[in-house]
Design a protein around this motif. Structure first.
Motif, mmCIF file in Angstrom:
data_model
loop_
_atom_site.group_PDB
_atom_site.id
_atom_site.type_symbol
_atom_site.label_atom_id
_atom_site.label_comp_id
_atom_site.label_asym_id
_atom_site.label_seq_id
_atom_site.Cartn_x
_atom_site.Cartn_y
_atom_site.Cartn_z
ATOM 1 N N MET A 132 0.849 -1.177 0.000
ATOM 2 C CA MET A 132 0.000 0.000 0.000
ATOM 3 C C MET A 132 0.895 1.241 0.000
ATOM 4 O O MET A 132 1.898 1.291 0.704
ATOM 5 C CB MET A 132 -0.882 0.000 1.248
ATOM 6 C CG MET A 132 -2.008 0.996 1.210
ATOM 7 S SD MET A 132 -3.276 0.628 -0.017
ATOM 8 C CE MET A 132 -3.922 -0.914 0.620
ATOM 9 N N TRP A 133 0.511 2.222 -0.815
ATOM 10 C CA TRP A 133 1.268 3.479 -0.905
ATOM 11 C C TRP A 133 0.295 4.631 -0.713
ATOM 12 O O TRP A 133 -0.656 4.790 -1.474
ATOM 13 C CB TRP A 133 1.953 3.562 -2.272
ATOM 14 C CG TRP A 133 2.731 4.819 -2.544
ATOM 15 C CD1 TRP A 133 3.243 5.712 -1.648
ATOM 16 C CD2 TRP A 133 3.115 5.315 -3.838
ATOM 17 N NE1 TRP A 133 3.921 6.731 -2.280
ATOM 18 C CE2 TRP A 133 3.851 6.503 -3.633
ATOM 19 C CE3 TRP A 133 2.905 4.866 -5.145
ATOM 20 C CZ2 TRP A 133 4.367 7.259 -4.688
ATOM 21 C CZ3 TRP A 133 3.421 5.612 -6.197
ATOM 22 C CH2 TRP A 133 4.143 6.788 -5.966
ATOM 23 N N PHE A 134 0.532 5.418 0.339
ATOM 24 C CA PHE A 134 -0.238 6.629 0.622
ATOM 25 C C PHE A 134 0.601 7.837 0.241
ATOM 26 O O PHE A 134 1.792 7.905 0.594
ATOM 27 C CB PHE A 134 -0.573 6.728 2.110
ATOM 28 C CG PHE A 134 -1.406 5.604 2.643
ATOM 29 C CD1 PHE A 134 -2.781 5.725 2.759
ATOM 30 C CD2 PHE A 134 -0.813 4.421 3.061
ATOM 31 C CE1 PHE A 134 -3.551 4.690 3.276
ATOM 32 C CE2 PHE A 134 -1.569 3.379 3.580
ATOM 33 C CZ PHE A 134 -2.942 3.516 3.685
ATOM 34 N N ARG A 135 -0.012 8.794 -0.447
ATOM 35 C CA ARG A 135 0.662 10.038 -0.831
ATOM 36 C C ARG A 135 -0.142 11.227 -0.311
ATOM 37 O O ARG A 135 -1.352 11.270 -0.465
ATOM 38 C CB ARG A 135 0.783 10.146 -2.350
ATOM 39 C CG ARG A 135 1.501 9.001 -3.023
ATOM 40 C CD ARG A 135 1.438 9.127 -4.545
ATOM 41 N NE ARG A 135 2.055 10.361 -5.019
ATOM 42 C CZ ARG A 135 1.564 11.129 -5.998
ATOM 43 N NH1 ARG A 135 0.435 10.803 -6.605
ATOM 44 N NH2 ARG A 135 2.203 12.227 -6.370
ATOM 45 N N LYS A 136 0.556 12.178 0.292
ATOM 46 C CA LYS A 136 -0.090 13.408 0.758
ATOM 47 C C LYS A 136 0.920 14.538 0.713
ATOM 48 O O LYS A 136 2.068 14.360 1.139
ATOM 49 C CB LYS A 136 -0.609 13.256 2.196
ATOM 50 C CG LYS A 136 -1.324 14.504 2.723
ATOM 51 C CD LYS A 136 -1.744 14.328 4.174
ATOM 52 C CE LYS A 136 -2.550 15.512 4.668
ATOM 53 N NZ LYS A 136 -1.758 16.777 4.697
ATOM 54 N N ARG A 137 0.521 15.682 0.187
ATOM 55 C CA ARG A 137 1.395 16.857 0.264
ATOM 56 C C ARG A 137 1.538 17.291 1.709
ATOM 57 O O ARG A 137 0.550 17.452 2.431
ATOM 58 C CB ARG A 137 0.815 18.007 -0.566
ATOM 59 C CG ARG A 137 1.136 17.913 -2.027
ATOM 60 C CD ARG A 137 0.789 19.187 -2.751
ATOM 61 N NE ARG A 137 1.230 19.135 -4.130
ATOM 62 C CZ ARG A 137 0.970 20.081 -5.019
ATOM 63 N NH1 ARG A 137 0.271 21.150 -4.662
ATOM 64 N NH2 ARG A 137 1.415 19.954 -6.254
ATOM 65 N N TYR A 138 2.786 17.501 2.124
ATOM 66 C CA TYR A 138 3.041 17.897 3.504
ATOM 67 C C TYR A 138 2.623 19.345 3.724
ATOM 68 O O TYR A 138 2.865 20.215 2.874
ATOM 69 C CB TYR A 138 4.527 17.722 3.829
ATOM 70 C CG TYR A 138 4.849 18.008 5.276
ATOM 71 C CD1 TYR A 138 4.356 17.193 6.273
ATOM 72 C CD2 TYR A 138 5.633 19.105 5.642
ATOM 73 C CE1 TYR A 138 4.638 17.448 7.604
ATOM 74 C CE2 TYR A 138 5.922 19.362 6.969
ATOM 75 C CZ TYR A 138 5.415 18.535 7.948
ATOM 76 O OH TYR A 138 5.692 18.796 9.267
ATOM 77 N N GLU A 139 1.990 19.594 4.871
ATOM 78 C CA GLU A 139 1.583 20.947 5.250
ATOM 79 C C GLU A 139 2.548 21.473 6.311
ATOM 80 O O GLU A 139 2.424 21.128 7.489
ATOM 81 C CB GLU A 139 0.155 20.951 5.786
ATOM 82 C CG GLU A 139 -0.884 20.498 4.772
ATOM 83 C CD GLU A 139 -2.290 20.549 5.340
ATOM 84 O OE1 GLU A 139 -2.662 21.601 5.914
ATOM 85 O OE2 GLU A 139 -3.006 19.542 5.227
ATOM 86 N N PRO A 140 3.531 22.287 5.912
ATOM 87 C CA PRO A 140 4.517 22.766 6.891
ATOM 88 C C PRO A 140 3.897 23.737 7.890
ATOM 89 O O PRO A 140 2.899 24.403 7.608
ATOM 90 C CB PRO A 140 5.576 23.449 6.020
ATOM 91 C CG PRO A 140 4.852 23.828 4.768
ATOM 92 C CD PRO A 140 3.792 22.794 4.559
ATOM 93 N N VAL A 141 4.518 23.809 9.073
ATOM 94 C CA VAL A 141 4.107 24.731 10.128
ATOM 95 C C VAL A 141 5.340 25.507 10.563
ATOM 96 O O VAL A 141 6.383 24.898 10.839
ATOM 97 C CB VAL A 141 3.501 23.970 11.331
ATOM 98 C CG1 VAL A 141 3.207 24.931 12.482
ATOM 99 C CG2 VAL A 141 2.242 23.226 10.923
ATOM 100 N N PRO A 142 5.294 26.849 10.628
ATOM 101 C CA PRO A 142 6.457 27.613 11.090
ATOM 102 C C PRO A 142 6.936 27.132 12.458
ATOM 103 O O PRO A 142 6.133 26.933 13.382
ATOM 104 C CB PRO A 142 5.922 29.050 11.159
ATOM 105 C CG PRO A 142 4.796 29.088 10.167
ATOM 106 C CD PRO A 142 4.173 27.727 10.244
ATOM 107 N N GLY A 143 8.230 26.875 12.558
ATOM 108 C CA GLY A 143 8.819 26.430 13.815
ATOM 109 C C GLY A 143 8.861 24.925 13.997
ATOM 110 O O GLY A 143 9.464 24.443 14.960
#
Length: 274
Positions: free
Chosen positions: A139-150
């Motif tokens: 199984m392969w899950f793909r998701k764009r990472y949502e960065p957070v400052p700090g």
């Protein structure tokens, strides 16, 4: 507990089979039965050789929007040399059948077997190679990472289903538990992929209704799933795709544990515009 992980068989259904099956697509959820995953709905994708994929979920306006989910089949010698085309994407891999080498930054190799879990953060170079004599399914899950400052992106995680102690849900006498491969309190992570286990007769005793989207792949056993006012029979190899706020519950049936691989988006504020 004996653990098994169902993987697609491919091929084609008997031509005398009735067209009607348990497949459903609604505004709140989709059910893709295991029999649908035949040769004629598989795909080939760039960056992979000696392989094919079943694409189970993809971002779809008005439905589930955060992730894509595939079953990858690698034949002997098959490989993913440039598997991920999106530099902002993170990945989770979970092996269903066979063995495969995960190569990180062209220098570190991890041998993944059925039940192996790998979280790969965005920006990390990775490859997959099947050096064995049998096919591999994962199984392969793909998701764009949502960065957070700090907050830095998460680290690489390599784990195995056998080595992570399931966490029982309080008040269920250990009949319902969740295997968490990453710390749920680690806010660097914006997605979780867990294994949920129910022993026969165990239930979710209320209709969960929440903001998280789900991809649910049944690894083992049988059950009935409540989806937006309808009960649906499911078995190992079936896939459920739930949009945010779809009411859901389940009951484990059969004689063996009912286990599924669960995706959900977590630890971020909702976007206030599309």
């Amino acid at each position: 507990m004996t653990r098994t992980y169902y993987s697609p068989r491919g091929g084609l259904p008997d031509p005398r089979t009735r067209a009607h099956d348990r497949a459903r697509f609604t505004t709140a959820y989709a059910v893709i039965p295991r029999g649908v995953m035949s040769d004629i709905v598989s795909s080939f994708v760039p960056g992979w050789t000696g392989s094919r994929v079943w694409i189970l979920a993809r971002p779809l306006s008005g439905f589930a929007e955060t992730f894509a989910q595939y079953i990858v089949e690698l034949m002997p010698g098959g490989r993913g040399d440039k598997p991920e085309p999106d530099p902002e994407a993170q990945a989770v891999l979970f092996v269903l059948r066979g063995t495969v080498d995960l190569i990180i930054d062209e220098e570190t190799t991890y041998n993944l077997v059925p039940g192996s879990f790998a979280y790969i953060p965005p920006g990390l170079k990775w490859q997959l190679l099947n050096t064995h004599t049998d096919r591999t399914n994962l199984m392969w899950f793909r998701k764009r990472y949502e960065p957070v400052p700090g907050l830095e992106p998460p680290d690489l995680v390599i784990a195995h289903d056998d080595d992570v102690e399931p966490e029982p849900i309080r008040g269920t006498d250990n009949a319902w538990s969740t295997t968490r491969f990453v710390d749920p309190g680690d806010l660097r992570h914006d997605m979780h992929v867990n294994v949920v286990t129910f022993y026969p007769g165990a239930t979710i005793p209320f209709a969960e209704t929440h903001v998280m989207e789900h991809g649910i792949y049944i690894l083992q056993g049988r059950g009935v799933y409540y989806l937006n006012e309808q009960w649906v029979e499911v078995q190992e190899g079936d896939f459920l795709w739930l949009r945010a706020f779809c009411p859901q519950a389940c009951c484990a049936t059969g004689t063996e544990p009912f286990r599924y691989l669960l995706y959900k988006d977590v630890n971020r504020h909702p976007k206030l515009s599309l």
